[in-house]
Design a protein around this motif. Structure first.
Motif, mmCIF file in Angstrom:
data_model
loop_
_atom_site.group_PDB
_atom_site.id
_atom_site.type_symbol
_atom_site.label_atom_id
_atom_site.label_comp_id
_atom_site.label_asym_id
_atom_site.label_seq_id
_atom_site.Cartn_x
_atom_site.Cartn_y
_atom_site.Cartn_z
ATOM 1 N N ASN A 75 0.828 -1.205 0.000
ATOM 2 C CA ASN A 75 0.000 0.000 0.000
ATOM 3 C C ASN A 75 0.861 1.254 0.000
ATOM 4 O OD1 ASN A 75 -2.509 -1.554 0.280
ATOM 5 N ND2 ASN A 75 -1.730 -2.017 2.335
ATOM 6 N N ASP A 76 0.192 2.400 -0.217
ATOM 7 C CA ASP A 76 0.925 3.667 -0.311
ATOM 8 C C ASP A 76 1.682 4.004 0.968
ATOM 9 O OD1 ASP A 76 0.028 3.963 -2.871
ATOM 10 O OD2 ASP A 76 -1.681 5.236 -2.338
ATOM 11 N N ASN A 77 1.128 3.565 2.128
ATOM 12 C CA ASN A 77 1.785 3.873 3.405
ATOM 13 C C ASN A 77 2.807 2.813 3.798
ATOM 14 O OD1 ASN A 77 0.092 1.772 3.987
ATOM 15 N ND2 ASN A 77 -0.958 2.773 5.693
ATOM 16 N N ALA A 78 3.203 1.969 2.830
ATOM 17 C CA ALA A 78 4.221 0.918 3.013
ATOM 18 C C ALA A 78 3.702 -0.281 3.794
ATOM 19 C CB ALA A 78 5.480 1.470 3.694
ATOM 20 N N SER A 79 2.417 -0.262 4.161
ATOM 21 C CA SER A 79 1.847 -1.452 4.780
ATOM 22 C C SER A 79 1.617 -2.512 3.708
ATOM 23 C CB SER A 79 0.535 -1.107 5.490
ATOM 24 O OG SER A 79 -0.428 -0.645 4.558
ATOM 25 N N VAL A 80 1.403 -3.750 4.151
ATOM 26 C CA VAL A 80 1.264 -4.878 3.233
ATOM 27 C C VAL A 80 -0.045 -5.596 3.531
ATOM 28 C CG1 VAL A 80 2.257 -7.081 2.487
ATOM 29 C CG2 VAL A 80 3.752 -5.152 3.036
ATOM 30 N N THR A 81 -0.799 -5.926 2.458
ATOM 31 C CA THR A 81 -2.034 -6.686 2.610
ATOM 32 C C THR A 81 -1.782 -8.123 2.170
ATOM 33 O OG1 THR A 81 -3.383 -4.727 2.207
ATOM 34 C CG2 THR A 81 -4.450 -6.860 1.935
ATOM 35 N N VAL A 82 -2.002 -9.057 3.110
ATOM 36 C CA VAL A 82 -1.807 -10.480 2.860
ATOM 37 C C VAL A 82 -3.093 -11.203 3.229
ATOM 38 C CG1 VAL A 82 -0.446 -12.536 3.381
ATOM 39 C CG2 VAL A 82 0.639 -10.277 3.387
ATOM 40 N N ALA A 83 -3.631 -11.987 2.299
ATOM 41 C CA ALA A 83 -4.848 -12.762 2.546
ATOM 42 C C ALA A 83 -5.985 -11.871 3.026
ATOM 43 C CB ALA A 83 -4.571 -13.876 3.557
ATOM 44 N N GLY A 84 -6.059 -10.680 2.462
ATOM 45 C CA GLY A 84 -7.147 -9.769 2.790
ATOM 46 C C GLY A 84 -6.950 -8.973 4.062
ATOM 47 N N ALA A 85 -5.864 -9.193 4.787
ATOM 48 C CA ALA A 85 -5.583 -8.467 6.030
ATOM 49 C C ALA A 85 -4.364 -7.586 5.832
ATOM 50 C CB ALA A 85 -5.355 -9.434 7.179
ATOM 51 N N THR A 86 -4.426 -6.372 6.363
ATOM 52 C CA THR A 86 -3.339 -5.411 6.199
ATOM 53 C C THR A 86 -2.431 -5.419 7.418
ATOM 54 O OG1 THR A 86 -4.753 -4.023 4.809
ATOM 55 C CG2 THR A 86 -2.802 -2.983 5.763
ATOM 56 N N PHE A 87 -1.125 -5.374 7.178
ATOM 57 C CA PHE A 87 -0.127 -5.406 8.245
ATOM 58 C C PHE A 87 0.881 -4.285 8.026
ATOM 59 C CE2 PHE A 87 -1.691 -9.647 7.473
ATOM 60 C CZ PHE A 87 -1.974 -10.132 8.743
ATOM 61 N N GLY A 88 1.325 -3.695 9.120
ATOM 62 C CA GLY A 88 2.356 -2.675 9.036
ATOM 63 C C GLY A 88 3.667 -3.271 8.560
ATOM 64 N N LYS A 89 4.479 -2.422 7.953
ATOM 65 C CA LYS A 89 5.731 -2.931 7.362
ATOM 66 C C LYS A 89 6.675 -3.529 8.394
ATOM 67 C CE LYS A 89 8.059 1.589 7.517
ATOM 68 N NZ LYS A 89 8.773 2.601 6.724
ATOM 69 N N ARG A 90 6.527 -3.120 9.673
ATOM 70 C CA ARG A 90 7.410 -3.679 10.701
ATOM 71 C C ARG A 90 7.024 -5.111 11.068
ATOM 72 N NH1 ARG A 90 5.393 -4.348 15.491
ATOM 73 N NH2 ARG A 90 3.348 -3.507 16.013
ATOM 74 N N MET A 91 5.825 -5.556 10.655
ATOM 75 C CA MET A 91 5.372 -6.899 11.018
ATOM 76 C C MET A 91 5.860 -7.967 10.055
ATOM 77 S SD MET A 91 1.432 -6.367 12.213
ATOM 78 C CE MET A 91 0.982 -5.268 13.565
ATOM 79 N N VAL A 92 6.169 -7.565 8.816
ATOM 80 C CA VAL A 92 6.513 -8.546 7.787
ATOM 81 C C VAL A 92 7.915 -8.261 7.260
ATOM 82 C CG1 VAL A 92 4.127 -8.928 7.110
ATOM 83 C CG2 VAL A 92 5.445 -7.139 5.991
ATOM 84 N N VAL A 93 8.530 -9.312 6.723
ATOM 85 C CA VAL A 93 9.859 -9.128 6.120
ATOM 86 C C VAL A 93 9.687 -8.496 4.744
ATOM 87 C CG1 VAL A 93 10.869 -11.061 7.357
ATOM 88 C CG2 VAL A 93 9.800 -11.444 5.134
ATOM 89 N N GLY A 94 10.676 -7.768 4.313
ATOM 90 C CA GLY A 94 10.627 -7.127 2.998
ATOM 91 C C GLY A 94 10.798 -8.135 1.868
ATOM 92 N N PRO A 95 10.486 -7.742 0.649
ATOM 93 C CA PRO A 95 10.560 -8.666 -0.492
ATOM 94 C C PRO A 95 11.980 -9.113 -0.814
ATOM 95 C CG PRO A 95 10.162 -6.421 -1.247
ATOM 96 C CD PRO A 95 10.022 -6.401 0.247
ATOM 97 N N ARG A 96 12.976 -8.408 -0.318
ATOM 98 C CA ARG A 96 14.363 -8.768 -0.634
ATOM 99 C C ARG A 96 15.046 -9.494 0.520
ATOM 100 N NH1 ARG A 96 13.141 -4.262 -3.489
ATOM 101 N NH2 ARG A 96 13.904 -4.170 -5.657
ATOM 102 N N ARG A 97 14.243 -9.964 1.479
ATOM 103 C CA ARG A 97 14.779 -10.754 2.575
ATOM 104 C C ARG A 97 14.270 -12.187 2.427
ATOM 105 N NH1 ARG A 97 13.488 -7.573 8.049
ATOM 106 N NH2 ARG A 97 14.463 -9.445 8.934
ATOM 107 N N LEU A 98 15.062 -13.125 2.872
ATOM 108 C CA LEU A 98 14.721 -14.536 2.745
ATOM 109 C C LEU A 98 14.581 -15.148 4.136
ATOM 110 C CD1 LEU A 98 14.254 -17.093 1.121
ATOM 111 C CD2 LEU A 98 16.753 -17.418 1.042
#
Length: 607
Positions: A75-98
């Protein structure tokens, strides 16, 4: 007909994971190449752009809605929506992390039902930092680091190839680990399962995770500790501790809040003072609408249980609280702080005039009552004007008890009344009506004014007014429009009000004089029945007095004696008498604190 060879889309598998396997199944070395081949905007697709997802769906013959439901949307505020639920960026790993479970990857490699090279898939819970245990293998989820990971965002298969040489070490790092109830909750919610109490089941997973993190930190480490400053082990403890409360439902949630508030100095200043960094985090760092339910739950419970005052900041200005402060009432009325506090003490809304811990609070519901009394207050000059007398005579009524101050000082005596300058207008008007209803008009010129009547009756100003109120005067008149100063009395009727005192009785002063009793002792002995006395009127227009029959006095004085009387008769000091009494173990007839002197039975004489 599809232009690409499709691969299965596993339950709960993210879209980016499916696309990485799709690339390998169609002989692309990585997802980047397939994006270029299909002419898909790679960055837009990885952000969850629906148009780009629709183009891919058309290429493989799948439903656009099916694929979009699995998208990881940035999302525009850098949050991420997974399975219909939105999470702040601090809750999830970034796309370039494994981040992954090596044992799950090994299991994928052994799945011969899938095309070789397109077997490895991402599990949603690997993306969440709060989940550190694989729910299948009960082992540690590991994170690999390599500069080459930056080239393959959200491409799990390509990222795993980058760190292939480190895989043996990563497998060793994935040691057995006990999965916590909190981690199980996160995994359940990502897969759509709800069975975690009436609070957690009604909020989004992100709100549930945040509630456990913030409330757990405040509970375990204090409300002035920030979650972001904790170690990994401390974060785990905070989450699990709060989850054990909140999983019990709303009751557990409110119990947790009550404990957090109690673990510190009480304050009614608002949310920051009550909850510390828990409050400031929700106010500043979690502004998304879905967190409104968490803020409202905390606010509503706190306002019901804590005296948060109107005007305080608590996720917005508090305007619907049941409490306010004395200072707010002072500002609203313009009255002095001390006058208001005395009034509220008299009304039973404050325990004392002096503050104990900070600003005292009062219910909003009593404010109107207090304002009504304030509007009803008048000073002594206004009392005199209403009653039609001068200020000195109004003071007589005050000392005589016909009018009372609205507010009394603690331990008030007659002298302390001088400090009271506000009285109830309603009570003064009622007093005037009680006096005037027992008068007649017009009045005869033979009647005398109240000043002369007081002298003829040999009574006080208050005494003669009490006689008027009780209706003892049948011919009390009043001049028109003059109030109490206009009262007129019949001299003959005044003379008839005198009574003769009983010949064989002693008044209070005589009894005290003969036995050298203190005033407090006389009152105690009479009230407790040790000394028989009767209140009678020596004069109808005066207050009743205590009279003790000679026989009753003789009975009492023959049995008891005061140290003061013994000292007078024997020339021995009361202190010396006290030492002798203690040496001989003679008991006091009455408690010394009740009578303010020593009284013993005569059977113990001589001392």
């Amino acid at each position: 007909m599809s232009a690409l060879f499709d691969v299965p889309l596993f339950e709960h598998e993210p879209l980016t994971s499916w696309f990485a396997r799709l690339a390998r199944a169609n002989s692309a070395p990585n997802s980047r190449v397939l994006f270029r081949y299909l002419g898909i905007d790679r960055a837009a697709f990885l952000r969850g752009d629906r148009d780009e997802i629709a183009r891919v769906a058309g290429q493989v013959g799948r439903s656009e809605d099916e694929l979009f439901a699995r998208a990881v949307i940035t999302n525009d505020n850098a949050s991420v929506t997974v399975a219909g639920a939105t999470f702040g960026k601090r809750m999830v790993v970034g796309p370039r992390r494994l981040r992954f479970c090596p044992h799950c990857i090994l299991s994928d490699d052994q799945d011969e039902g899938l095309m070789h090279g397109a077997r490895r898939r991402l599990r949603p819970h690997w993306m969440f930092l709060s989940v550190q245990t694989c729910p299948v293998h009960l082992t540690q989820i590991v994170e690999a680091e390599h500069v080459g990971l930056q080239r393959h965002p959200y491409d799990l298969i390509s990222q795993l190839e980058v760190v292939a040489e480190s895989m043996p070490e990563l497998i060793l790092e994935s040691v057995p680990r006990q999965m916590t109830a909190f981690e199980r909750f996160v995994c359940d919610r990502l897969e759509g399962r709800r069975n975690h109490g009436d609070f957690l089941d009604t909020v989004t997973p992100a709100v549930g995770i945040t509630a456990c993190e913030l409330l757990g930190t405040a509970y375990v480490y204090g409300r002035d500790t920030a979650f972001a400053g904790l170690s990994n082990e401390a974060m785990v403890e905070a989450r699990n501790t709060a989850f054990d409360f909140i999983v019990r439902g709303s009751h557990g949630f409110t119990e947790l809040l009550d404990y957090i508030r109690s673990n510190g100095r009480a304050s009614y200043a608002g949310g920051q003072a009550l909850y510390g960094k828990l409050y400031s985090a929700l106010l500043i760092n979690f502004k998304e609408p879905e967190y409104g339910v968490l803020r409202e739950r905390i606010r509503s419970h706190t306002l019901k249980t804590v005296r948060v005052i109107n005007g305080s900041e608590f996720f917005g200005k508090v305007t619907d609280s049941e409490w306010t402060t004395v200072s707010a009432l002072v500002d609203a009325t313009g009255s002095s702080d001390q006058t208001l506090r005395r009034l509220l003490v008299e009304m039973g809304h404050l325990d004392s005039v002096r503050q104990k811990d900070g600003e005292q609070t009062i219910p909003v519901a009593v404010v109107e009552n207090a304002l009504g009394k304030l509007r009803d207050m008048i000073d002594l000059e206004e009392v005199a004007a209403i009653l039609g007398i001068n200020r000195m005579h109004a003071w007589y009524l005050l000392k005589g008890g016909l009018i009372e101050p609205v507010v009394k000082r603690d331990g008030g005596s007659e002298r302390s009344y001088r400090l009271q300058n506000r009285y109830s207008k309603t009570a003064v008007l009622r007093l005037r009506d009680c006096i005037m209803k027992n008068t007649i008009t017009p009045c005869s010129k033979a009647l005398v004014p109240i000043s002369k009547a007081v002298k003829l009756a040999n009574t006080s100003y208050v005494g003669i007014l009490e006689a008027v109120i009780e209706g003892r005067f049948k011919r009390c008149g009043r001049a028109e429009d003059e109030g109490i100063a206009g009262l007129r009395f019949d001299p003959a009727e005044i003379e008839s009000l005198y009574w003769k005192a009983p010949g064989s009785a002693l008044d209070r002063a005589e009894v005290r004089k003969r036995m050298l009793l203190t005033s407090k002792a006389f009152t105690y002995l009479v009230s407790e029945g040790y000394l028989r006395a009767e209140r009678i009127h020596l004069h109808q227009s005066r207050a009743p007095v205590w009279i003790v029959a000679e026989s009753d006095f003789e009975d009492f004085s023959s049995k008891y004696v005061t140290f003061a009387l013994i000292a007078q008769q024997t020339r021995c000091s009361t202190r010396g008498l006290g030492r002798r009494r203690q040496d001989r173990g003679i008991p006091l007839a009455f408690p010394e604190d009740k009578v303010d002197q020593c009284i013993v039975e005569r059977i113990y004489l001589p001392i």
